[in-house]
Design a protein around this motif. Sequence first.
Motif, PDB file in Angstrom:
ATOM      1  N   PHE A  28      96.373  57.313  19.964  1.00  0.00           N
ATOM      2  CA  PHE A  28      95.062  56.665  20.086  1.00  0.00           C
ATOM      3  C   PHE A  28      94.212  57.347  21.161  1.00  0.00           C
ATOM      4  O   PHE A  28      93.043  57.687  20.928  1.00  0.00           O
ATOM      5  CB  PHE A  28      95.249  55.186  20.420  1.00  0.00           C
ATOM      6  CG  PHE A  28      93.959  54.451  20.656  1.00  0.00           C
ATOM      7  CD1 PHE A  28      93.187  54.022  19.588  1.00  0.00           C
ATOM      8  CD2 PHE A  28      93.517  54.201  21.945  1.00  0.00           C
ATOM      9  CE1 PHE A  28      91.990  53.351  19.804  1.00  0.00           C
ATOM     10  CE2 PHE A  28      92.331  53.526  22.171  1.00  0.00           C
ATOM     11  CZ  PHE A  28      91.565  53.110  21.095  1.00  0.00           C
ATOM     12  N   LEU A  29      94.803  57.560  22.340  1.00  0.00           N
ATOM     13  CA  LEU A  29      94.053  58.145  23.453  1.00  0.00           C
ATOM     14  C   LEU A  29      93.636  59.585  23.164  1.00  0.00           C
ATOM     15  O   LEU A  29      92.476  59.965  23.399  1.00  0.00           O
ATOM     16  CB  LEU A  29      94.890  58.085  24.733  1.00  0.00           C
ATOM     17  CG  LEU A  29      95.206  56.677  25.269  1.00  0.00           C
ATOM     18  CD1 LEU A  29      96.104  56.760  26.490  1.00  0.00           C
ATOM     19  CD2 LEU A  29      93.920  55.934  25.600  1.00  0.00           C
ATOM     20  N   PHE A  30      94.552  60.375  22.646  1.00  0.00           N
ATOM     21  CA  PHE A  30      94.219  61.775  22.376  1.00  0.00           C
ATOM     22  C   PHE A  30      93.278  61.909  21.186  1.00  0.00           C
ATOM     23  O   PHE A  30      92.488  62.851  21.107  1.00  0.00           O
ATOM     24  CB  PHE A  30      95.491  62.594  22.154  1.00  0.00           C
ATOM     25  CG  PHE A  30      96.268  62.849  23.417  1.00  0.00           C
ATOM     26  CD1 PHE A  30      95.663  63.427  24.508  1.00  0.00           C
ATOM     27  CD2 PHE A  30      97.599  62.499  23.510  1.00  0.00           C
ATOM     28  CE1 PHE A  30      96.364  63.663  25.679  1.00  0.00           C
ATOM     29  CE2 PHE A  30      98.315  62.719  24.671  1.00  0.00           C
ATOM     30  CZ  PHE A  30      97.697  63.298  25.769  1.00  0.00           C
ATOM     31  N   GLY A  31      93.357  60.963  20.237  1.00  0.00           N
ATOM     32  CA  GLY A  31      92.399  60.977  19.130  1.00  0.00           C
ATOM     33  C   GLY A  31      90.984  60.748  19.631  1.00  0.00           C
ATOM     34  O   GLY A  31      90.042  61.446  19.225  1.00  0.00           O
ATOM     35  N   LYS A  32      90.821  59.769  20.534  1.00  0.00           N
ATOM     36  CA  LYS A  32      89.509  59.524  21.137  1.00  0.00           C
ATOM     37  C   LYS A  32      89.045  60.731  21.954  1.00  0.00           C
ATOM     38  O   LYS A  32      87.854  61.085  21.951  1.00  0.00           O
ATOM     39  CB  LYS A  32      89.564  58.280  22.032  1.00  0.00           C
ATOM     40  CG  LYS A  32      89.790  56.972  21.282  1.00  0.00           C
ATOM     41  CD  LYS A  32      88.584  56.628  20.417  1.00  0.00           C
ATOM     42  CE  LYS A  32      88.740  55.260  19.766  1.00  0.00           C
ATOM     43  NZ  LYS A  32      87.577  54.914  18.917  1.00  0.00           N
ATOM     44  N   ALA A  33      90.004  61.351  22.659  1.00  0.00           N
ATOM     45  CA  ALA A  33      89.659  62.522  23.468  1.00  0.00           C
ATOM     46  C   ALA A  33      89.204  63.687  22.591  1.00  0.00           C
ATOM     47  O   ALA A  33      88.272  64.426  22.949  1.00  0.00           O
ATOM     48  CB  ALA A  33      90.864  62.937  24.316  1.00  0.00           C
TER      49      ALA A  33
END
Length: 416
Positions: free
Chosen positions: A134-139
């Motif tokens: 989730f975090l790296f997708g947003k990044a």
Amino acid sequence: FILFSGGLDTKWESVRPVVKSAFSLSTLGVLITAVIVGLFATFFLKFSVIEGLLLGAIVSSTDAAAVFSILRSHNIGLKGIIRPLLELESGSNDPMAYFLTISFTYLVKHPEASIAVFIPKFFIGMALGGLCGFLFGKAMIWITNKIRLDIEGLYPVLILSMVFFTYSFTNYIQGNGFLAVYISALILGNANFIHKKSLMKFYDGQAWLMQIIMFITLGLLVFPSQMIPQIDKGIFLSFVLIFIARPIAVFISLARSDISWRKKLFVSWVGLRGAVPIVFATYPLIAGVHNASMIFNIVFFISVSSVLLQGTTLPLVAKLLKLTVPEKLKRKFPLDIEVKDDLKTELVELDITSNSNAVGKAVVDLDLPRSALIVLIHRNGKYLTVKGDTTIEANDHLLIMADSKDAIAKTLNTFA
């Protein structure tokens, strides 16, 4: 990269209704498949229990890329939620199969270890994988849209580096890297970012390249002289997997869903094995597990027989179960244009058959919804500009734009 490409192509709106069913198939279904195949291998092929479960874990996940390539090559469309269900299941069941394969490989090498040790590792790995994804997708979305590269061809390289980092960092903190990569791609693919169309095409091609490499690797590792003595075992376990393990796993996993028995039966038949077992079968070989060579050869035979038997009969089974979309109503999206994901407008291509009610009528005389517009007609190798007096002919290919599903339904009825 295969998982990343699959995540990019998965539309959240289409898979949202089947999230619970797909999650059940990708966890409980994979576990049931692995256990059933493992028990048959243990009792009938004289494997140890852990070796049998290891073999079951290796062949427990499905390969939807092979399924959809077969459906596309035979020009077959599927009704309702079947396609998104298979799509989401195939993308999300690899992490479970990976965990089981790694766990049973360790247990074969260390018989004194307890399987209970891996239960908390499973939940921690899945949780960390989901969070990192989730975090790296947003990044990825933020970086891709904010950075300004002078050369457009560097954008695939930029995302390539972020995919590597997502997988390696998640594994470093004991998370499931495969799950992180898939979720990050799912988030990225459902957002608007620069050069989206070209990047999705790039990673689709890369996914196919990765599959080709894996099959080449399989060919390099297989020796016919070693495989021939295992044919009887391979036939037996292929039968168990196709006709016993997969159907039982599907019907148990989907027991609480409202999916019809015909769709469940088709999902059972679509359990093709392909690229994933090829990768997982190398893990016991690398670890030096006892009977690793025998397991690898059996997995090879299972993968090949699955593609040959299920793959060749897939179109026939879909038609027998009445789950295919009629050819003239099949939706296609052939235009190479950027379309925002939040738009409500739909582009639909229709093939006009000779017995269509619209043949011989002018466009102005068709009872089309006010919000539906025939954008162009492809006829005899040419694209025609549509006017009110343009007559519809048999074998025309129409590209229609409409702003709602109701308008699409009424338009399809007009050309039926």
